[in-house]
Design an enzyme around this catalytic site. Structure first.
Site, short mmCIF file in Angstrom:
data_model
loop_
_atom_site.label_atom_id
_atom_site.label_comp_id
_atom_site.label_asym_id
_atom_site.label_seq_id
_atom_site.Cartn_x
_atom_site.Cartn_y
_atom_site.Cartn_z
N LYS A 195 3.27 9.00 7.43
CA LYS A 195 3.57 7.85 6.58
C LYS A 195 4.27 8.32 5.31
O LYS A 195 3.66 8.88 4.41
CB LYS A 195 2.31 7.07 6.19
CG LYS A 195 2.68 5.72 5.57
CD LYS A 195 1.65 5.12 4.67
CE LYS A 195 1.67 5.63 3.28
NZ LYS A 195 2.92 5.35 2.52
N GLU A 270 -2.47 18.36 -1.58
CA GLU A 270 -1.54 18.94 -2.55
C GLU A 270 -1.44 17.92 -3.68
O GLU A 270 -0.77 16.90 -3.52
CB GLU A 270 -0.18 19.00 -1.85
CG GLU A 270 0.57 20.29 -1.77
CD GLU A 270 -0.21 21.54 -1.83
OE1 GLU A 270 -0.56 21.89 -2.96
OE2 GLU A 270 -0.46 22.17 -0.81
N CYS A 304 5.40 18.50 -8.67
CA CYS A 304 3.99 18.76 -8.99
C CYS A 304 3.83 20.05 -9.76
O CYS A 304 2.93 20.20 -10.57
CB CYS A 304 3.18 18.78 -7.70
SG CYS A 304 3.91 19.77 -6.40
N GLU A 401 -0.95 14.84 -15.93
CA GLU A 401 0.35 15.03 -15.30
C GLU A 401 1.25 13.84 -15.66
O GLU A 401 0.92 12.70 -15.35
CB GLU A 401 0.18 15.11 -13.77
CG GLU A 401 1.50 15.30 -13.07
CD GLU A 401 1.34 15.50 -11.57
OE1 GLU A 401 0.83 14.60 -10.89
OE2 GLU A 401 1.73 16.57 -11.08
P1 NAI Z 1 0.33 8.08 -4.81
O1 NAI Z 1 -0.64 9.19 -4.71
O2 NAI Z 1 -0.22 6.68 -4.92
O3 NAI Z 1 1.32 8.09 -3.55
C1 NAI Z 1 1.52 9.18 -2.67
C2 NAI Z 1 1.37 8.72 -1.22
O4 NAI Z 1 0.04 8.26 -1.03
C3 NAI Z 1 2.28 7.56 -0.83
O5 NAI Z 1 2.71 7.74 0.50
C4 NAI Z 1 1.35 6.37 -0.91
O6 NAI Z 1 1.74 5.30 -0.08
C5 NAI Z 1 0.05 6.97 -0.43
N1 NAI Z 1 -1.17 6.25 -0.84
C6 NAI Z 1 -1.37 5.52 -1.96
N2 NAI Z 1 -2.61 4.98 -1.97
C7 NAI Z 1 -3.21 5.38 -0.82
C8 NAI Z 1 -4.49 5.15 -0.24
N3 NAI Z 1 -5.41 4.39 -0.86
N4 NAI Z 1 -4.77 5.73 0.95
C9 NAI Z 1 -3.89 6.50 1.57
N5 NAI Z 1 -2.65 6.73 1.09
C10 NAI Z 1 -2.31 6.19 -0.10
O7 NAI Z 1 1.28 8.38 -6.05
P2 NAI Z 1 2.14 7.32 -6.91
O8 NAI Z 1 1.28 6.15 -7.27
O9 NAI Z 1 3.40 7.06 -6.21
O10 NAI Z 1 2.43 8.18 -8.23
C11 NAI Z 1 1.46 8.24 -9.29
C12 NAI Z 1 1.37 9.63 -9.86
O11 NAI Z 1 0.91 10.52 -8.86
C13 NAI Z 1 2.69 10.24 -10.32
O12 NAI Z 1 3.05 9.82 -11.59
C14 NAI Z 1 2.36 11.70 -10.27
O13 NAI Z 1 1.65 12.08 -11.43
C15 NAI Z 1 1.43 11.81 -9.09
N6 NAI Z 1 2.18 12.28 -7.90
C16 NAI Z 1 2.12 13.60 -7.59
C17 NAI Z 1 2.87 14.10 -6.55
C18 NAI Z 1 2.82 15.54 -6.18
O14 NAI Z 1 3.79 16.07 -5.66
N7 NAI Z 1 1.71 16.22 -6.36
C19 NAI Z 1 3.77 13.24 -5.77
C20 NAI Z 1 3.71 11.85 -6.13
C21 NAI Z 1 2.96 11.41 -7.18
#
Ligand code: NAI
Ligand code: MG
Length: 498
Positions: A195, A270, A304, A401
C-alpha cells in the site's frame, strides 16, 4: 522562484499513463475498488489534480491477501527455484531501467521533487536495490551448528520465507520505498500486498504494470492504493498477513505494533529521525558546510535521516552557520519539472502547514531565523530553506521531526566526547548521526558513543548492501543488506540424532 522557467516536456507515454484509469492490482489483474470509490492525487508544484485513484478498503485488502496467500501457500512463488526468482527480479530491474525516464517524470509530478533528483537518486537506487536482492535469492543460507555433544547428534539452521508481507510506504521517496520493501520480500520467497502513500500512489502503480509485463505469477505482488486509516489499518489487522513492514511516522508505527500484537505478526519499522551533524574544529569546514546543507535541504528535508540538528564547535560555529545560510539562500526553489530547480515543493498543504508551524513555534520559544523561514508564493507548497539559531535542547524544533528544510544550528564548547555524544543522543530518535572530523580517533570513538543506526563520517550515502534502520523510537529491525533480507525469513533449527 522565477516566472519564466523552461519546463521539461512530459513524454507522451507519461501523459497517457496519467490519464488512467488507476485501479488496484489484485491477483494479476487491474480491478476497481469494490466500493468503486476513488481519491485524487495532486501535483505539489501547483496543487492541480493529476489523477483519480482507486480507494481500497477492507474488502479489497481481503481479496489481495487471499491472492497473496494462494501464491505463497500453493507455491508458485515460495517453491519456485531461487535462481528463477532471481531472474524475474533482475528482469524487473531491467524493465525499470528501460523506463527510468517515464518513472522519473511520474515521481516528480506526484511528489514534487526535482526531475534531476528523481533521475539521479530515486531511479538508480531503486534499480540497484532490485539487482542487489536478486543476487540474494541464491545465497540465503542457514548454518551448521556446533552443538555441545558433537558426534551424538547433528544440527543445522535454514531460512524460510516468512509468508505474506504487507508493506505500507510513505510519500517522500515513493518508488524507492516501494522497491526497498518488495525486493527483499520477493527475494526471500514471500508474496506481497503493497500500500503506497495516498499522496503519491502513481509510481507504485506503474511498477505494478512492469511486474505484470515481466511475468511474475498472479498474486505474488498486489498493489492497493488507499488511505492509511482504512486500507492500511485493514492490512495490519488482517490474520492472513504474516509480516508488516512500514516506513512512516512514529505515531502510526505505534498503531501498527498494537494491531500486530493481536496475532504477533512480524514487524519491521522505519520511523522518524532527528539526525545530529556534529562538526569538530579540525574538520574540512568547506566540505562540512556543503554536506550539512545537502543533508537538510535535499528532497526539501523530507528524509527520515535528514541532518536536522547541527552541532558545531564554538570555534567554527559562525563559519558553518554563515556557510549553510548562504547555501540556503542560493538554492533555487521551484517546480520539479523546471530545469533550474534544486529544491521542489513539499508534498502537501498539510506538510507545508506542519513545517510552518514548527518554524513559528521555534520563533515563539526564542529561536532566530538566520535564513529563510517563510513560504514562497501562494500556489503550490513551496517553503524556503531555513536555518534557525539560538535553539535549545528543550525546544520542539530540536526534539521533534520537522520533515522539512529546517536546520537547528547549535554550538558546543567542550572537548569531552562523552558530553558531546550525550547532547547528540538526547532525543527519542536514533536513526542516524553525521560526523565531520579529520581525526580518526575522534571519528571511531564518537561512532561508538552515538545511539544511531547509521553513523556517517565526512559523507557517505545510501547503499543497498548497507543495513539501514534505527535505534530507540526510530524503529525496529533493519532494511537493506543481509539483515534486510533475513528480516523476511523465519529461522528454523533442525536437530538429528545420529
Ligand atoms: P504516516 O505515517 O501517516 O503515513 C505513512 C504511511 O502510513 C502511508 O502509506 C499512510 O497511508 C499509512 N498509514 C497512516 N495511518 C495508518 C494506519 N492507521 N494504519 C496503517 N497505515 C497507516 O505519515 P504522514 O501523516 O504522511 O506524515 C506525518 C509525519 O510522519 C511527517 O511529517 C514525518 O515527520 C513523518 N514521516 C516519516 C517518514 C519516514 O521516512 N520515516 C515518511 C513519512 C512521514
Ligand atoms: Mg498520517
Amino acid at each position: 522562484m522565477s516566472v519564466n522557467v523552461s519546463m521539461a516536456m512530459i513524454p507522451a507515454a507519461v501523459s497517457e499513463f496519467m490519464r488512467g484509469p488507476h485501479r488496484l492490482l489484485i491477483d494479476g489483474k487491474w480491478v476497481p475498488a469494490a466500493s468503486h470509490r476513488t481519491f485524487p492525487t495532486h501535483n505539489p508544484a501547483d496543487g492541480s489534480l493529476l489523477s483519480d485513484i482507486a480507494a481500497a478498503e477492507a474488502v479489497d485488502v481481503d481479496l489481495a491477501v487471499t491472492a497473496a496467500r494462494r501464491a505463497f501457500d500453493d507455491g508458485p512463488w515460495s517453491r519456485m527455484a531461487p535462481a528463477a526468482r532471481a531472474k524475474l527480479i533482475w528482469k524487473l530491474a531491467d524493465a525499470l531501467e528501460a523506463q527510468a525516464e517515464e518513472f522519473a517524470f511520474i515521481e516528480t509530478l506526484d511528489n514534487g521533487k526535482p526531475l534531476n533528483d528523481a533521475k539521479v537518486v530515486d531511479l538508480p537506487h531503486s534499480i540497484e536495490v532490485l539487482r542487489y536482492f536478486a543476487g540474494w535469492c541464491t545465497k540465503l543460507n542457514g548454518e551448521s551448528i556446533s552443538i555441545s555433544n558433537p558426534g551424538t547428534w547433528h544440527a543445522y539452521t535454514t531460512r524460510e520465507p516468512v509468508g505474506v508481507v504487507g508493506s505500507i510506504t510513505p510519500w517522500n521517496a515513493p518508488l524507492m520505498m516501494a522497491v526497498s520493501k518488495i525486493a527483499p520480500a520477493l527475494a526471500a520467497g514471500c508474496t506481497v500486498v503493497l500500500k503506497p502513500a495516498e499522496q503519491t500512489p502513481l509510481t507504485a502503480l506503474k511498477l505494478g504494470q512492469l511486474i505484470l509485463d515481466v511475468g511474475f505469477p498472479d498474486g505474488v505482488v498486489n498493489i492497493l492504493t488507499g488511505f492509511g486509516e482504512t486500507a492500511g489499518a485493514a492490512m495490519t489487522a488482517h490474520p492472513g498477513i504474516d509480516k508488516v513492514t512500514f516506513t512512516g511516522s512514529t505515531e502510526v508505527g505505534r498503531l501498527i505494533v498494537r494491531a500486530a500484537a493481536a496475532d504477533f505478526k512480524r514487524v519491521t519499522l522505519e520511523l522518524g529521525g532527528k539526525t545530529p551533524v556534529i562538526v569538530f574544529p579540525d574538520a574540512d569546514i568547506d566540505r562540512a558546510i556543503e554536506g550539512a546543507a545537502r543533508s537538510i535541504f535535499s528532497n526539501a528535508g523530507q528524509i527520515c535521516n535528514a541532518g536536522s540538528r547541527l552541532y558545531a564547535h564554538r570555534d567554527v560555529f559562525e563559519r558553518l552557520v554563515d556557510g549553510v545560510s548562504r547555501r540556503a539562500s542560493e538554492i533555487r526553489v521551484g517546480a520539479g519539472l523546471a530545469a533550474s530547480t534544486q529544491m521542489g515543493p513539499v508534498v502537501s498543504q498539510e506538510q507545508l502547514e506542519r513545517i510552518s508551524g514548527f518554524i513559528a513555534s521555534g520563533q515563539n520559544q526564542g529561536a532566530e531565523i538566520r535564513a529563510g523561514g517563510g513560504r514562497i508564493g501562494s500556489e503550490g507548497y513551496f517553503i524556503q530553506p531555513t536555518v534557525l539559531t539560538g535553539t535549545r535542547p528543550d525546544m520542539d524544533v530540536v526534539q521533534q521531526e520537522i520533515f522539512g528544510p529546517v536546520l537547528c544550528a547549535m554550538s558546543y564548547d567542550e572537548a569531552d566526547l562523552d558530553r558531546i555524544a550525550r547532547e547528540a543522543n538526547a532525543t527519542n530518535y536514533g536513526l542516524g548521526a553525521v560526523l565531520w572530523t579529520q581525526n580518526l580517533s575522534t571519528a571511531h570513538k564518537m561512532a561508538r558513543k552515538l545511539k544511531a543506526g547509521t553513523v556517517r563520517v565526512n559523507g557517505g550515502g545510501l547503499d543497498p548492501a548497507l543495513p539501514f534502520g534505527g535505534f530507540k523510537q526510530s524503529g525496529w529491525g533493519r532494511e537493506l543488506g543481509r539483515e534486510g533480507i533475513e528480516g523476511y525469513t523465519e529461522l528454523k533449527s533442525v536437530a538429528m540424532a545420529l
